[in-house]
Design a protein around this motif. Structure first.
Motif, mmCIF file in Angstrom:
data_model
loop_
_atom_site.group_PDB
_atom_site.id
_atom_site.type_symbol
_atom_site.label_atom_id
_atom_site.label_comp_id
_atom_site.label_asym_id
_atom_site.label_seq_id
_atom_site.Cartn_x
_atom_site.Cartn_y
_atom_site.Cartn_z
ATOM 1 N N ALA A 8 0.783 -1.192 -0.074
ATOM 2 C CA ALA A 8 -0.004 -0.063 0.003
ATOM 3 C C ALA A 8 0.860 1.516 -0.074
ATOM 4 N N PRO A 9 0.481 2.319 -0.682
ATOM 5 C CA PRO A 9 -0.949 2.379 -1.546
ATOM 6 C C PRO A 9 -0.389 1.771 -2.779
ATOM 7 N N TYR A 10 -1.678 1.060 -3.276
ATOM 8 C CA TYR A 10 -1.346 0.320 -4.623
ATOM 9 C C TYR A 10 -1.666 1.274 -5.746
ATOM 10 N N SER A 11 -0.655 1.403 -6.431
ATOM 11 C CA SER A 11 -0.696 2.296 -7.921
ATOM 12 C C SER A 11 -1.471 1.345 -8.799
ATOM 13 N N ARG A 12 -1.841 1.857 -9.873
ATOM 14 C CA ARG A 12 -2.350 0.856 -10.888
ATOM 15 C C ARG A 12 -1.224 -0.206 -11.522
ATOM 16 N N GLU A 13 -0.101 0.252 -11.456
ATOM 17 C CA GLU A 13 0.955 -0.694 -11.958
ATOM 18 C C GLU A 13 1.015 -1.904 -10.946
ATOM 19 N N ASN A 14 0.826 -1.535 -9.538
ATOM 20 C CA ASN A 14 0.849 -2.513 -8.466
ATOM 21 C C ASN A 14 -0.428 -3.450 -8.587
ATOM 22 N N ALA A 15 -1.506 -2.827 -8.961
ATOM 23 C CA ALA A 15 -2.596 -3.577 -8.807
ATOM 24 C C ALA A 15 -2.578 -4.803 -10.124
ATOM 25 N N PHE A 16 -1.903 -4.139 -11.244
ATOM 26 C CA PHE A 16 -1.775 -4.836 -12.464
ATOM 27 C C PHE A 16 -0.893 -6.200 -12.097
ATOM 28 N N ARG A 17 0.233 -5.812 -11.264
ATOM 29 C CA ARG A 17 0.947 -6.942 -10.675
ATOM 30 C C ARG A 17 0.178 -7.983 -9.805
ATOM 31 N N LEU A 18 -0.756 -7.458 -9.138
ATOM 32 C CA LEU A 18 -1.395 -8.455 -8.366
ATOM 33 C C LEU A 18 -2.218 -9.405 -9.287
ATOM 34 N N PHE A 19 -2.971 -8.723 -10.309
ATOM 35 C CA PHE A 19 -3.535 -9.671 -11.098
ATOM 36 C C PHE A 19 -2.813 -10.364 -12.010
ATOM 37 N N ALA A 20 -1.455 -9.961 -12.403
ATOM 38 C CA ALA A 20 -0.577 -11.075 -12.946
ATOM 39 C C ALA A 20 -0.290 -12.308 -12.129
ATOM 40 N N VAL A 21 -0.291 -12.022 -10.844
ATOM 41 C CA VAL A 21 -0.029 -13.217 -10.228
ATOM 42 C C VAL A 21 -1.110 -14.370 -9.974
ATOM 43 N N TRP A 22 -2.307 -13.623 -9.809
ATOM 44 C CA TRP A 22 -3.461 -14.410 -9.861
ATOM 45 C C TRP A 22 -3.569 -15.348 -11.031
ATOM 46 N N ALA A 23 -3.422 -14.510 -12.384
ATOM 47 C CA ALA A 23 -3.450 -15.316 -13.455
ATOM 48 C C ALA A 23 -2.445 -16.298 -13.698
ATOM 49 N N THR A 24 -1.229 -16.201 -13.301
ATOM 50 C CA THR A 24 -0.339 -16.924 -13.377
ATOM 51 C C THR A 24 -0.559 -18.120 -12.692
ATOM 52 N N LEU A 25 -0.718 -18.076 -11.421
ATOM 53 C CA LEU A 25 -1.335 -19.213 -10.366
ATOM 54 C C LEU A 25 -2.134 -20.015 -10.917
ATOM 55 N N ARG A 26 -2.998 -19.501 -11.872
ATOM 56 C CA ARG A 26 -4.044 -20.171 -12.440
ATOM 57 C C ARG A 26 -3.856 -20.929 -13.752
ATOM 58 N N GLY A 27 -2.685 -20.833 -14.028
ATOM 59 C CA GLY A 27 -2.278 -20.969 -15.609
ATOM 60 C C GLY A 27 -2.687 -20.333 -16.896
ATOM 61 N N ILE A 28 -3.069 -18.976 -16.408
ATOM 62 C CA ILE A 28 -3.926 -18.152 -17.528
ATOM 63 C C ILE A 28 -2.753 -17.437 -18.134
ATOM 64 N N THR A 29 -2.655 -17.727 -19.640
ATOM 65 C CA THR A 29 -1.648 -16.941 -20.394
ATOM 66 C C THR A 29 -1.871 -15.418 -20.391
ATOM 67 N N LEU A 30 -0.830 -14.684 -19.880
ATOM 68 C CA LEU A 30 -1.001 -13.141 -20.110
ATOM 69 C C LEU A 30 -1.053 -12.548 -21.387
ATOM 70 N N PRO A 31 -1.872 -11.567 -21.577
ATOM 71 C CA PRO A 31 -1.705 -11.068 -22.880
ATOM 72 C C PRO A 31 -0.582 -10.037 -22.855
ATOM 73 N N ASP A 32 -0.115 -9.468 -24.155
ATOM 74 C CA ASP A 32 1.193 -8.587 -24.395
ATOM 75 C C ASP A 32 0.554 -7.130 -24.345
ATOM 76 N N TRP A 33 0.174 -6.720 -23.109
ATOM 77 C CA TRP A 33 -0.231 -5.316 -22.964
ATOM 78 C C TRP A 33 0.903 -4.543 -22.187
#
Length: 403
Positions: free
Chosen positions: A69-94
Motif C-alpha cells: 500500500a498504497p497500490y498504484s495501477r501498476e501494482n494492482a496489475f502486478r497482483l492481477f498477473a500473480v492471480w492469473a499466473t497461479l491459475r495457468g492463464i496466459t497473460l496478454p502482451d499489454w
C-alpha cells in the motif's frame, strides 16, 4: 482462457478502490457491474469472482509481487498477473502488464505457503489471536474461511414448502440440493444470480447461509408470542421467525440504523410477513418501554464477523485489534440491557457470526455471573465452525429467565 481488456481494467480499478480508499468489496462490485451494459453473465462473474479472489489472497499475492500500500495501477496489475499466473492463464502482451516471471512467481508461492499467515493470507495479529483462542482448530478453521461460500436459500414457508420451491426453481433452470439437518434450506449446485428469478420476486425464498438459519430455530418461537429482534438489521432472521410463527403473534424488529429497517420493510412485503413491526432505537427509553414484555428476545449481537470471512474477505484488512476490544464492550452492554426485555419464563438467544470464544462463550459466562444474569438459567449453546459444517462460523446460546 482469453482475457478481455475492459474486464481486467474493471478488476484493477476495483482493487484500488478497496485497498486504497477502504471501500467495501460488495459495494465496489455492485458499482463495477453497472459499468458496461453489454457485459453478459460470464463477464460479470469474471469481474466479481476475480476481484473477490484477489482481495481474499491480498497478503500472499502482495508478497509474491513485492508490492504494498498504497497500490498504484501498476501494482494492482502486478497482483492481477500473480492471480492469473497461479491459475495457468496466459497473460496478454499489454503494456500495463510487464513480462511476468512465471517461474519466480510459482517458486515464491511454493515457499510462502509453508507459512500459515501467508498461506491463509491474514494479518500477523489475527493469526496470533486465532491460535490463542482456538488452539489447534485455528489451522483448519482459517483454511475453511478462505473457501468461497456456497449460495444457500431459505424457503419462505409462509408461501411455499421447501420441496415445492425446489421444483419451481428447477422449472426456472435453477438447480438446487437439500442440506441434511437444515429443514428450510436449499443449496445451489452452481453459482448464479438468483435475485433476478421469478421465484425471488414472488417472495418464495431468501438468500441466507445455512448456519444463520439455525438461529431462529434455536429461539424456540411459537405462533402467537411476542418476539423482539433487538439487532435486526435488514431482518433476515426476523423474516425467518415470522415464518416459524406462521404470521401469528408479534415481532418487533429493532435497530439503531433506520436505513436497514427500511430495507426490512421492503422484504416483509415481498415475503408476505404481516406480523413484523420495525422500531428505530433512538435512546435507552425505546428499550425500557419493553422491559419484561417479550416471550422471546433475539440478540444477534454486533461482532468481529470472523465467522463470515468467506463472503466478506475484505474484512480481514479492515478489522483492527482495538475494534475487537470495543465490540466486546458493546456486546456486554447490549446483553445486559436488552436481556431486561425478556419476561419471566421467557427465553433469550445471544448469537454472533464470530468464532472467537471471547465474543461468545466468555460473554455468556460473564453475563450469567452479573447482576442482570442472575435472573437467567443457561439452557444450551451451539458453536458452528466452518471447517466442520462447511458453512459460516456462528455461535448461539439459549437462556431462560427464571419464573
Amino acid at each position: 482462457m482469453r482475457l478481455h481488456r475492459n474486464l481486467v481494467f474493471a478488476v484493477v480499478d476495483g482493487l484500488r478502490e478497496i485497498f486504497n480508499e477502504g471501500k467495501y468489496a460488495d459495494k465496489v462490485v455492485r458499482n463495477l457491474l453497472k459499468r458496461d451494459k453489454r457485459w453478459g453473465s460470464r463477464d460479470r462473474s469474471f469481474v466479481a469472482e476475480t476481484l473477490y479472489e484477489i482481495v481474499r489472497w491480498k497478503r500472499l499475492y502482495s508478497e509474491i509481487a513485492e508490492v504494498g500500500a498504497p497500490y498504484s495501477r501498476e501494482n494492482a496489475f502486478r497482483l492481477f498477473a500473480v492471480w492469473a499466473t497461479l491459475r495457468g492463464i496466459t497473460l496478454p502482451d499489454w503494456k500495463q502488464i510487464e513480462p511476468t516471471p512465471t517461474r519466480r512467481i510459482k517458486g515464491k508461492f511454493d515457499e510462502l505457503i509453508k507459512i500459515r499467515k501467508y498461506r491463509e493470507s491474514i494479518p500477523d495479529w489475527l493469526d496470533a489471536l486465532g491460535e490463542k483462542e482456538l488452539g489447534a482448530k485455528w489451522d483448519k478453521e482459517i483454511a475453511a474461511l478462505n473457501i468461497q461460500a456456497p449460495v444457500v436459500l431459505r424457503a419462505n414457508t409462509l408461501k411455499i414448502t421447501r420441496d415445492k420451491l425446489r421444483s419451481v426453481l428447477e422449472d426456472q433452470e435453477v438447480d438446487t440440493e437439500f442440506i441434511k439437518g437444515y429443514p428450510d434450506a436449499l443449496q445451489l449446485t452452481e453459482r448464479m444470480n438468483v435475485f433476478s428469478s421469478k421465484a425471488f420476486t414472488d417472495g418464495f425464498f431468501e438468500v441466507q447461509d445455512a448456519s444463520s438459519q439455525l438461529v431462529a430455530q434455536f429461539l424456540d418461537v411459537k405462533p402467537g408470542q411476542r418476539v423482539v429482534d433487538t439487532c435486526a438489521g435488514a431482518g433476515g432472521k426476523s423474516l425467518h421467525i415470522a415464518a416459524l410463527m406462521e404470521n401469528k403473534g408479534q415481532i418487533i424488529a429493532m435497530d439503531i440504523y433506520e436505513n436497514k429497517l427500511k430495507e426490512l420493510k421492503r422484504r416483509t412485503r415481498r415475503a408476505g410477513a404481516h406480523n413484523i413491526e420495525t422500531r428505530v432505537i433512538e435512546s435507552t427509553k425505546d428499550i425500557k418501554k419493553l422491559h419484561g414484555k417479550a416471550d422471546r428476545v433475539l440478540i444477534d449481537a454486533p461482532c468481529s464477523g470472523l465467522g463470515v470471512l468467506r463472503r466478506n474477505p475484505d474484512a480481514k484488512w479492515k478489522l483492527q485489534p482495538e475494534f475487537l476490544d470495543q465490540i466486546r464492550e458493546t456486546q456486554r452492554t447490549i446483553l445486559n440491557d436488552y436481556s431486561k426485555i425478556v419476561k419471566a419464563g421467557g427465553k433469550l438467544v445471544y448469537a454472533t457470526c464470530s468464532i472467537l470464544p471471547s465474543e461468545n462463550e466468555q460473554q455468556v459466562k460473564n453475563f450469567l455471573a452479573s447482576e442482570a444474569g442472575q435472573e437467567f438459567n443457561f439452557i444450551k449453546d451451539k458453536k458452528v465452525l466452518s471447517h466442520v459444517s462447511g458453512y459460516d462460523g456462528f455461535y448461539m446460546a439459549l437462556l431462560e429467565k427464571k419464573a
